[in-house]
Design a protein around this motif. Structure first.
Motif, mmCIF file in Angstrom:
data_model
loop_
_atom_site.group_PDB
_atom_site.id
_atom_site.type_symbol
_atom_site.label_atom_id
_atom_site.label_comp_id
_atom_site.label_asym_id
_atom_site.label_seq_id
_atom_site.Cartn_x
_atom_site.Cartn_y
_atom_site.Cartn_z
ATOM 1 N N ARG A 1 0.877 -1.153 0.000
ATOM 2 C CA ARG A 1 0.000 0.000 0.000
ATOM 3 C C ARG A 1 0.916 1.205 0.000
ATOM 4 N NH1 ARG A 1 -2.577 -3.548 -0.913
ATOM 5 N NH2 ARG A 1 -4.432 -4.402 0.086
ATOM 6 N N THR B 1 3.905 6.709 -11.690
ATOM 7 C CA THR B 1 3.719 6.377 -13.085
ATOM 8 C C THR B 1 4.019 7.622 -13.882
ATOM 9 O OG1 THR B 1 2.200 5.507 -14.727
ATOM 10 C CG2 THR B 1 1.276 6.988 -13.115
ATOM 11 N N ALA C 1 0.711 10.681 -19.543
ATOM 12 C CA ALA C 1 0.909 10.869 -20.975
ATOM 13 C C ALA C 1 1.661 12.156 -21.275
ATOM 14 C CB ALA C 1 -0.429 10.856 -21.680
ATOM 15 N N LEU D 1 0.444 8.112 -8.573
ATOM 16 C CA LEU D 1 -0.924 7.670 -8.783
ATOM 17 C C LEU D 1 -1.684 7.935 -7.495
ATOM 18 C CD1 LEU D 1 -1.082 4.241 -10.568
ATOM 19 C CD2 LEU D 1 -1.931 6.430 -11.339
ATOM 20 N N GLU E 1 -4.110 6.288 -6.265
ATOM 21 C CA GLU E 1 -4.424 5.092 -5.502
ATOM 22 C C GLU E 1 -3.168 4.294 -5.170
ATOM 23 O OE1 GLU E 1 -8.122 2.069 -5.943
ATOM 24 O OE2 GLU E 1 -7.742 3.487 -7.550
ATOM 25 N N MET F 1 -0.752 1.099 -4.614
ATOM 26 C CA MET F 1 -0.579 -0.181 -5.273
ATOM 27 C C MET F 1 -0.489 -1.272 -4.209
ATOM 28 S SD MET F 1 -0.579 0.902 -8.377
ATOM 29 C CE MET F 1 -0.122 -0.468 -9.409
ATOM 30 N N ARG F 2 -0.761 -2.458 -4.664
ATOM 31 C CA ARG F 2 -0.711 -3.603 -3.765
ATOM 32 C C ARG F 2 0.742 -4.039 -3.578
ATOM 33 N NH1 ARG F 2 -3.462 -9.328 -5.125
ATOM 34 N NH2 ARG F 2 -4.155 -9.836 -3.020
#
Lengths: 384, 163, 388
Positions: free
Chosen positions: C19, C24, C27, C34, C36, C38-39
């Motif tokens: 978490r 990232t 474009a 990000l 959210e 990540m796992r």
């Protein structure tokens, strides 16, 4: 994590025996540019590129995605290359959708192609391995014995394959991108065509095509374009071994498992009633009735009755391959993605003359190898 | 081969030579063939008899080293197709029937050519036996083809699970 | 006796002219976190075959099978416990279309499995597995890769990776392209042939501790410099050996990873980038795609103990170290790297494995793994691994 994913743009090339007017890169770009235009985005809006194709020997270029990086606008970005045999077009789209679903990228361009005219697919498939006599004549020679087994198992009448071949070629006449536009296609014409791999006739087999297909897949907050997107409501891949003791080669377990999983995700309990149109990978006529059973559209042994009754026709209750399908266009690596793209076009109301009214749920399906690799999706008009 | 367009085609013939390794299991099988023996190998886990294995039981993912089985040279033609068009590298004249032969005692069929019977009389369930070349070596080509044994056809029920 | 035969594959050919935030690149090109989390996903078990110059007895399935068995044993998992399986390989190495198809027999895919394949180095298969685990519906993934570089002429085969219209007709093989790159580097600034020889000497020395390495031993830098030129400015030892091999990894998410092993190698960041194919538009002395992937993966946000870099040619290690900003304190290629063993399609995944091993055995807390593909470092992947 587990973001909603939509198809916001699709692009196809004209499929043909030889697209001698373009290079491999030119062919791929043709599809990609159309997908970007359809999604109203530019190359700069794309976060990553996922490319798929069947064996490299079909063109004679090893890992051609390296050479295609420039033409696909991938430089400076992540780029991947998928190869899962004939199911690759579908798997490629799912890998691209997976990147968005995971929350890693917002917009991914996915493209699959084959330019079979640049090498010789029959040669690549019948490649001579030492110690073994060459007996299997290409893909048709591989699948014909299994078709014979289906006919024996289901007691299907002989004419079913011919009906599929006629139906798909008639559908192709409504699809400007289709490779085969056989204006004079008829039952007699197919019945009288040469029996190449008995029980498969010439006109019951797919052509060898050059072509590419591309799609833009996007996260919910990055949906773009003038047209409503098609949403992924279910995605699944399943594989089993090519040959094993007791393998059901007529109705493979991996296909059944894949279908069950994709229906479960999409909340579908009665696929024939709940799915409005399906683009199914049917490279040889008899695979339509076979897949009707594998996908639970019909009970085992009764898939051929759907074809026979006209249920799978463009005006039937379960239209299969309104685009003309693989029987009308077969750039192998792209064929699976074309199924997904055509399913999306039905949802988005952009299928032109082969549009079916009121499609809210559509299926895209691809299989590969000796029918041991599957890739499937359920697309919906409503956000899942 | 593509047609030549006006100045748009470049030909690039290429040739690559490979040393092909049959592997341990296939070597054992082919050495058997060189002695006119068709050797099956049992999966130590599921007990199924594989013939011409690439080295593993594909459902269990273990080596097929659970015991060698000297298989009889006859079996049942489970299914087949009749090839009417020539293709690159083809070793037989058209039309010909090729199909899957399930040897008695094996759990996986071998691919083979069916001869000494008109191709339009070849049928599923036909009982066939191997016809060997005079000179045999470590290649499946040592089996010239398979011919009918004259026995009554096998009952569909006995081989339907191998289709 | 083991049977061998020479197969010919030639064809007329024609061509039409946890978490935690993971960053990232959006474009627009700007790095952005990000929203959210990540796992958390970790490498929990690894296995590899010995590196052999030419494996003449076993086919690909037979090379792979014991590796998969050892892997599952290490993780105490069966195939039924695996949520997703993905592999990386190249048909042309084997000279057969669909080479990956029979390799699947080594896994025992029954009942049918959720499975995919990339025609890329296994490191990208690992990337696909990491992405798949982010979806949250499964907790484990198996990644494998196999490659026999010996059956065909690997230099000719890799030449076919190039632009089929403009480059292949001249047959500039990968060694020649690497030599061009080395020349550009030597002419640019401060890098000498001695620096390259030092990379080789260290690689061979490190490989002494790697039971799976092919080329190992104590070599003297001056001695290396006395060797004749091969493709100037490359000497033979600046080039990788030809190797047959296979490798595999199990990834697991969150608590599942902690259940399987006491010290998982957590993937804190992973990214990959590709550069233009045409060598004429690239600065061959730099690897901007590695730099970018390293930034996204977060290489610079902490001290790096160990780095496993897939540098098939000695000078490429120098380029990669610079691109990743790795200083003298970093232990580079403790396995010996690709100069010690280079099973094409496997070597990138092996770098991840070797880096993960250093975390899992406690000898490092933070490691960087790198993989490359394409001529002269065209495509690059970077992962940052950490212990807990």
């Amino acid at each position: 994590m587990a973001e909603r994913v939509a198809i916001t743009g699709v692009g196809q090339t004209k499929y043909d025996t030889k697209r001698a007017d373009v290079s491999i890169a030119g062919l791929c770009r043709e599809a990609a540019v159309r997908a970007l235009e359809d999604a109203s985005v530019t190359w700069n809006d794309i976060d990553a590129v996922v490319i798929g194709k069947a064996p490299d020997m079909f063109e004679g270029v090893v890992m051609p995605e390296l050479y295609l990086a420039d033409a696909m606008g991938a430089t400076g970005k992540p780029m991947m290359r998928v190869h899962t045999a004939g199911s690759v077009g579908g798997s490629t789209a799912l890998v691209a959708a997976g990147l968005v679903k995971a929350g890693i990228h917002k917009r991914v361009l996915t493209m699959a192609f084959e330019k079979q005219s640049e090498s010789d697919a029959m040669w690549a498939l019948a490649m001579r391995i030492p110690f073994q006599p060459a007996l299997v004549a290409g893909a048709g020679g591989y699948f014909a014995p299994h078709i014979r087994a289906y006919i024996r198992r289901s007691n299907a009448p002989d004419h079913i394959g011919i009906l599929v071949a006629v139906k798909d070629r008639q559908n192709a006449l409504k699809n400007p991108y289709a490779h085969l536009h056989l204006e004079d296609i008829s039952y007699e014409k197919v019945a009288e065509s040469m029996m190449i791999w008995d029980p498969l006739r010439y006109l019951e087999s797919c052509p060898s095509s050059d072509g590419a297909c591309a799609m833009v897949v996007a996260a919910e907050d990055s949906v773009s374009g003038d047209r409503a997107p098609a949403w992924f409501a279910g995605t699944a891949m399943r594989s089993e071994a090519t040959q094993f003791a007791g393998r059901d080669q007529v109705n493979p377990q991996a296909g059944k498992d894949c279908a069950k999983e994709v229906y479960r995700q999409a909340g579908i309990s009665d696929p024939r009633r709940e799915i409005d149109a399906a683009e199914i990978y049917v490279p040889f006529s008899w695979y339509e009735p076979m897949w009707m059973e594998n996908l639970f559209f019909a009970p085992e042994g009764e898939g051929w009755k759907m074809t026979d009754s006209g249920a799978t026709a463009i005006d039937g209750d379960m239209p299969i391959n309104p685009s003309g399908g693989v029987l009308s266009s077969n750039p192998i690596g792209a064929s699976g993605m074309i199924r997904y793209a055509e399913a999306a076009m039905q949802i988005r109301g952009q299928a032109g003359e082969h549009q079916i009214d009121g499609v809210r749920t559509a299926m895209g399906h691809a299989y590969g190898g000796g029918a041991q690799f599957y890739s499937m999706c359920i697309l919906t008009k409503d956000k899942p | 081969m593509p047609e030549r367009g006006e100045g748009t085609i470049v030909e690039r013939p290429l040739r690559l030579d490979y040393d092909y390794t049959a592997g341990l299991a296939q070597s054992r099988f082919l050495k058997g063939i060189a002695q006119k023996k068709i050797l099956g190998e049992r999966c130590p886990k599921c007990g199924k008899v594989y013939v011409g294995s690439r080295g593993s039981c594909p459902t269990d993912g273990v080596a097929t080293d659970g015991g060698e089985v000297d298989l009889p040279h006859k079996g049942t033609l489970t299914t087949f197709c009749v090839v009417n068009v020539p293709f690159a590298g083809q070793s037989v004249e058209c039309p010909y029937a090729s199909g899957y032969i399930l040897l008695d005692g094996a759990d996986i069929p071998l691919m083979g050519l069916i001869q000494e019977i008109p191709h339009d009389q070849v049928r599923m369930g036909l009982r066939v036996e191997a016809v060997w070349e005079d000179e045999v070596g470590p290649t499946l080509q040592s089996i010239k083809y398979w011919k009918p044994t004259g026995e009554p056809d096998a009952d569909y029920e006995t081989y339907k699970m191998h289709l | 006796m083991v049977l061998r035969a020479t197969g010919k594959a030639g064809s007329p050919f024609a061509a039409v002219l946890g978490r935690r935030p993971v960053r990232t690149i959006s474009a627009s090109g700007a790095a952005a976190y990000l929203g959210e989390a990540m796992r958390d996903v970790a490498i929990v078990a690894t296995a590899q075959s010995p590196a052999l110059r030419k494996e003449e007895r076993r086919n690909e399935v037979e090379i792979l099978m014991p590796v998969i068995h050892e892997l599952r044993e290490n993780a105490k998992l069966d195939q039924d416990d695996i949520g997703f399986t993905v592999s990386g390989s190249c048909d042309y190495l084997q000279g057969q279309p669909f080479a990956f198809v029979t390799a699947l027999d080594a896994i025992g895919p029954w009942p049918p499995i959720d499975e995919s394949h990339v025609e890329m180095d296994g490191a990208w298969a690992l990337y696909e597995a990491w992405v798949r685990l982010q979806h949250g519906d499964i907790d484990t993934a198996l990644v494998y890769s196999f490659g026999k570089s010996s059956p065909g002429d690997i230099r000719r085969i890799l030449t076919l990776q190039l632009d089929p219209y403009y480059l292949v007709p001249m047959w500039p093989d990968p060694v020649a392209l690497a030599a061009l790159q080395a020349r550009a580097l030597l002419e640019s600034d401060g890098v000498s042939e001695k620096d390259m020889a030092e990379v080789v000497a260290r690689s061979r020395k490190h490989a002494k501790d790697n039971p799976n390495a092919q080329l190992k031993g104590d070599v003297d830098v001056d001695q290396l410099l006395n060797e004749p030129m091969y493709l100037s400015p490359l000497r033979k030892h600046d080039c990788p050996p030809i190797t047959d091999g296979a490798a595999a990894v199990i990834l697991a998410a969150g608590d599942k990873a902690r259940e399987i092993t006491d010290r998982p190698a957590w993937i804190r960041g992973i990214d990959h980038r590709i550069e233009p194919h045409s060598l004429g538009v690239r600065d061959l002395t730099d690897s901007p795609s590695t730099r970018k992937a390293g930034e996204v993966a977060g290489v610079g946000s902490g001290k790096v103990d160990v780095a496993e870099l897939y540098a098939p040619f000695s000078h490429q290690e120098i380029i990669l170290r610079r691109a990743l900003g790795l200083g003298d304190g970093v232990n580079v290629n403790p396995s010996g790297g690709a100069l010690a063993a280079n099973a094409v399609m496997v070597a990138g995944l092996l770098r991840v494995i070797e880096a993960a091993q250093r975390i899992m055995d406690g000898s490092a807390d933070r490691a960087v793994a790198h993989a490359t593909s394409g001529p002269a470092l065209q495509q690059n992947l970077v992962a940052v691994l950490e212990g807990e």
